[in-house]
Design an enzyme around this catalytic site. Structure first.
Site, PDB file in Angstrom:
ATOM      1  CB  CYS A   1      24.720   4.829 -18.413  1.00 16.54           C
ATOM      2  SG  CYS A   1      25.888   3.580 -17.876  1.00 16.54           S
TER       3      CYS A   1
ATOM      4  CG  ASP B   1      29.771   9.770 -13.146  1.00 19.81           C
ATOM      5  OD1 ASP B   1      30.307   8.679 -12.866  1.00 19.81           O
ATOM      6  OD2 ASP B   1      28.903   9.896 -14.028  1.00 19.81           O
TER       7      ASP B   1
ATOM      8  CG  HIS C   1      27.235   6.788 -13.744  1.00 19.86           C
ATOM      9  ND1 HIS C   1      27.880   7.484 -14.743  1.00 19.86           N
ATOM     10  CD2 HIS C   1      26.646   5.722 -14.352  1.00 19.86           C
ATOM     11  CE1 HIS C   1      27.714   6.856 -15.895  1.00 19.86           C
ATOM     12  NE2 HIS C   1      26.957   5.793 -15.689  1.00 19.86           N
TER      13      HIS C   1
END
Length: 250
Positions: A123, A185, A217
């Protein structure tokens, strides 16, 4: 070996500006020389899942360390501290790079080190891992797991603490890079990944990207609704193969 004994503990490390912070450290308990991995935690903080990742590396024969990037604010696993970090837009890039470099130095200083150190980030940590590949010269391998904001279209939106989009520094990368991404994502979007790959190709970098359909994600995170076990299993397999090639002593 299917299972190995490991040791895990919280340690002190010296980060940016010589600051002393906390890190979670795990390694095989058997004597030997092991490659090291710095685990850069995601925006939700220095949490249980991050500790599990560190122990997973130790079980696979690595000495791994996850520095708390929020230690200057307090307990990096505390929801209140994470909220303060989010409100600040994350930690300054210079500070994070100093902390990652300090964690790598911690690993190399241990008697069990084989001298090789890689970095993996998830992330926001994926973005920071890509940035580390650009800015920390002595890394041996880097893995970017769905790092957002590597590509920034409008430079005026960059915060003062994160003044450069990592893609702009791609030419500086000196180590092999692996990227793992979900095609569903939005940050990074497939178009962002395309642009990052184009920059890596343009500068002749040693990289490999893997993209997963029906994954968005954080698809490694088992506790989240977007967990995708099949894609995550393949991603871990590719990541361990990459680190084995890049970090093993020749």
């Amino acid at each position: 070996m299917a299972f190995r004994g490991i040791q895990a503990e919280t340690v002190k490390f010296q980060g940016f500006n010589g600051d002393s912070g906390e890190a979670y450290y795990a390694r095989p308990s058997a004597a030997g020389k092991y490659p090291g991995v710095v685990v850069i935690h995601h925006f939700p903080g220095w949490d249980e899942w991050t500790a599990e990742v560190v122990r997973k590396f130790a079980d696979h024969g690595y000495a791994a360390i996850a520095p708390s990037l929020y230690f200057r604010l307090g307990d990096g696993a505390s929801p209140e501290v994470v909220a303060r970090a989010r409100a600040a837009g994350g930690m300054p890039d210079d500070q994070v790079m100093g902390d990652v470099s300090g964690a790598a130095s911690f690993l190399r200083a241990q008697p069990n080190s084989n001298g090789k150190v890689g970095v993996i980030g998830f992330c926001s940590g994926g973005r920071q891992a890509y940035l580390a590949a650009c800015r920390i010269a002595d890394l041996d391998a880097v893995v970017d797991c769905w790092g957002g904001s590597v590509v920034v279209d409008d430079p005026s939106k960059l915060p003062k603490t994160q003044p450069v989009a990592p893609i702009e520094l791609t030419e500086r990368i000196r180590c092999p890079l692996l990227g793992l991404f979900g095609n569903d994502d939005t940050n990074p979007s497939p178009a962002d990944v395309d642009r990052t790959e184009a920059a890596l190709k343009r500068f002749g970098k040693n990289y490999e990207f893997h993209r997963y359909d029906q994954a968005g994600h954080a698809f490694f995170a088992w506790y989240r609704a977007n967990y995708r076990p099949e894609q995550a299993q393949d991603g871990w397999k590719k990541m361990f193969a990459f680190f084995e090639r890049s970090l093993a002593v020749a």
